[in-house]
Write a protein that holds these residues in place. Structure first.
Motif, short mmCIF file in Angstrom:
data_model
loop_
_atom_site.label_atom_id
_atom_site.label_comp_id
_atom_site.label_asym_id
_atom_site.label_seq_id
_atom_site.Cartn_x
_atom_site.Cartn_y
_atom_site.Cartn_z
N UNK A 1 0.83 -1.21 0.00
CA UNK A 1 0.00 0.00 0.00
C UNK A 1 0.87 1.26 0.00
N UNK A 2 1.72 1.45 -1.04
CA UNK A 2 2.44 2.72 -1.14
C UNK A 2 1.46 3.84 -1.47
N UNK A 3 1.61 4.97 -0.83
CA UNK A 3 0.67 6.08 -1.00
C UNK A 3 1.42 7.30 -1.50
N UNK A 4 0.90 7.92 -2.56
CA UNK A 4 1.43 9.20 -3.05
C UNK A 4 0.31 10.23 -2.92
N UNK A 5 0.53 11.24 -2.08
CA UNK A 5 -0.48 12.27 -1.86
C UNK A 5 -0.28 13.40 -2.87
N UNK A 6 -1.34 13.72 -3.62
CA UNK A 6 -1.29 14.78 -4.63
C UNK A 6 -2.41 15.76 -4.33
N UNK A 7 -2.09 17.05 -4.33
CA UNK A 7 -3.10 18.08 -4.09
C UNK A 7 -4.09 18.12 -5.24
N UNK A 8 -5.36 18.31 -4.91
CA UNK A 8 -6.41 18.47 -5.91
C UNK A 8 -6.49 19.93 -6.32
N UNK A 9 -6.22 20.21 -7.59
CA UNK A 9 -6.20 21.60 -8.05
C UNK A 9 -7.57 22.26 -7.95
N UNK A 10 -8.63 21.47 -7.86
CA UNK A 10 -9.97 22.03 -7.77
C UNK A 10 -10.33 22.42 -6.35
N UNK A 11 -9.58 21.97 -5.41
CA UNK A 11 -9.85 22.28 -4.00
C UNK A 11 -8.76 23.18 -3.44
N UNK A 12 -9.14 23.95 -2.43
CA UNK A 12 -8.12 24.68 -1.68
C UNK A 12 -7.35 23.68 -0.83
N UNK A 13 -6.05 23.72 -0.94
CA UNK A 13 -5.24 22.79 -0.16
C UNK A 13 -5.44 23.05 1.33
N UNK A 14 -5.61 21.98 2.08
CA UNK A 14 -5.75 22.13 3.53
C UNK A 14 -4.43 22.59 4.10
N UNK A 15 -4.40 23.70 4.84
CA UNK A 15 -3.13 24.19 5.37
C UNK A 15 -2.58 23.23 6.42
N UNK A 16 -1.31 22.83 6.30
CA UNK A 16 -0.73 21.94 7.31
C UNK A 16 -0.58 22.67 8.65
N UNK A 17 -0.66 21.92 9.72
CA UNK A 17 -0.53 22.51 11.06
C UNK A 17 0.75 22.02 11.70
N UNK A 18 1.23 22.79 12.66
CA UNK A 18 2.46 22.45 13.37
C UNK A 18 2.19 21.34 14.38
N UNK A 19 3.05 20.33 14.37
CA UNK A 19 2.84 19.20 15.29
C UNK A 19 2.92 19.64 16.74
N UNK A 20 3.75 20.65 17.04
CA UNK A 20 3.85 21.13 18.42
C UNK A 20 2.57 21.85 18.85
N UNK A 21 1.93 22.53 17.90
CA UNK A 21 0.64 23.17 18.21
C UNK A 21 -0.40 22.11 18.51
N UNK A 22 -0.43 21.05 17.69
CA UNK A 22 -1.37 19.95 17.95
C UNK A 22 -1.13 19.34 19.33
N UNK A 23 0.13 19.17 19.69
CA UNK A 23 0.46 18.59 20.99
C UNK A 23 -0.03 19.49 22.12
N UNK A 24 0.19 20.80 21.98
CA UNK A 24 -0.23 21.74 23.03
C UNK A 24 -1.75 21.75 23.17
N UNK A 25 -2.45 21.77 22.04
CA UNK A 25 -3.92 21.79 22.10
C UNK A 25 -4.46 20.47 22.64
#
Length: 385
Positions: free
Chosen positions: A122-146
């Protein structure tokens, strides 16, 4: 003997995922009789695993805290889940790409050969969909704090860029009396955190949620009492406050129902290159059902609604609005009105049989009489924003 050893490994895997199991459930998961299950529990104790049992009709088996359970006792489905999760995590959490790749390599090395083949399948290649707004990545440290604040039920302070979160829920769903709460998007004071000696937001964090690739914090706002959702990619947390709170009941059936009912879906119109506002001669419920994600639909009359929508270009926005098949009144901006005029000219020419519509105006095409071309039913008008 091999079958017994396989059951013991399965038992350890179950205790690794959950410390306590009802006896009947364990027997069912192992696909053996309760008597055989009890014998297997006894074998685990002989091997030094501290498994306790609670007596009575609802007896349950519990692995004591601190027990050393052999790691990575994955079954086939778990192995695939780990492989997919580690390969897709970097698309939503910034800075995890290298760490996730190393973690997958480590997990793969200690797996049995059979499971390694399952992971490699199950190799996975993630490709952005040009028709959608790309979901902004979040900082892992922010996730940990929240996440830590949510787990500990600890008041959280943070600065919030690009807005103030959604408005509180409607009265009767958790907002305090006299808070002035109401549904709808909040006014945006402009980008950048509010300048202050302390955090611009103080909330009671209740849930950390990912929806459609975007991360949200669902919290009770202490500054403007009411429930709100905050985009995690816009949060800059302050150090822990140490102030604990008693969790409130979330309005709605569950957190998913509450979040879907909020307006800020992460791809609001003002994030597109072009965005405009129109009045449609169609019921709000019908338009809301088919409007693209992030659109805002507001009822102005039983059979009319206001639609705020974004798109990649002005002609694209005008074309999207035209798909609702009803009369349109353009509120603004002027670029949207001009795009509607341009599309009307092009569609009229296309319906007339060519770029200039010459054959249709003469009533002939290739020397033969042509049928009258019906006029478009939709009426496009505009007024100043």
């Amino acid at each position: 003997m091999a079958e017994t050893a396989a059951r013991l490994l399965h038992l350890l895997s179950l205790f690794q995922s959950r410390r306590e199991w009802p006896g009947s459930v364990l027997a069912e998961r192992l696909e053996v009789s309760p008597r055989t299950m009890r014998r297997d529990i006894g074998r685990l104790r002989e091997l030094g695993y501290p498994v306790r049992v609670t007596k009575g009709p609802g007896s349950a088996y519990r692995m004591d805290a601190g027990a050393k359970i052999p790691p990575l006792l994955f079954d086939d489905e778990q192995a695939i889940a780990v492989a997919v999760a580690l390969q897709t995590a970097p698309s939503t959490v910034a800075g995890l790409g290298e760490a996730a790749a190393r973690a997958l390599a480590t997990v793969r090395q200690v797996m049995p050969k059979r499971l390694r083949h399952r992971v490699d399948a199950v190799p996975v290649t993630a490709i952005d969909n040009a028709w959608d707004l790309a979901a902004p990545p979040v900082d892992s440290q922010v996730l940990l704090a929240l996440g830590t604040a949510v787990r500990n039920s600890e008041v959280l302070g943070f600065d919030y860029t690009g807005g103030r979160g959604t408005e509180p829920a409607e009265s009767g769903t958790g907002a305090e009396p006299g808070s002035g709460s109401g549904p709808g998007p909040a006014s945006d004071p402009g980008p950048g955190p509010v300048a202050s000696p302390g955090p611009s937001q103080r909330v009671e964090p209740h849930h950390l949620v990912m929806w459609s690739g975007r991360w949200y914090l669902v919290a009770w706002d202490l500054g403007r009492p009411g429930w709100r959702t905050f985009r995690v990619d816009r949060i800059t947390p302050y150090p822990p406050t140490g102030v604990r709170f008693t969790p409130r009941d979330l309005p709605g059936a569950d957190v998913a129902t509450f979040l879907v009912g909020q307006f800020d879906r992460g791809d609001t119109p003002d994030q597109w290159a072009c965005h405009g506002e129109v009045i449609l001669d169609a019921p709000a419920a019908v338009v809301a059902r088919w409007a693209p994600g992030g659109a805002v639909v507001e009822e102005v009359a039983p059979s009319r609604c206001r639609l705020t929508l974004g798109a990649w270009s002005w002609p694209g926005l005008a074309a999207l609005i035209g798909t609702f098949g009803c009369d349109i009144e353009v509120i603004g901006p002027p670029e949207l009105t001009a795009a509607c005029d341009e599309l009307a000219r092009r569609y009229a020419a296309a319906a007339a049989g060519g770029p200039n519509g010459a054959t249709a105006r003469t009533g002939e095409r290739d020397g033969k009489p042509s049928r009258a071309v019906p006029q478009p039913a939709a009426v496009v008008s505009s007024r100043a924003p």
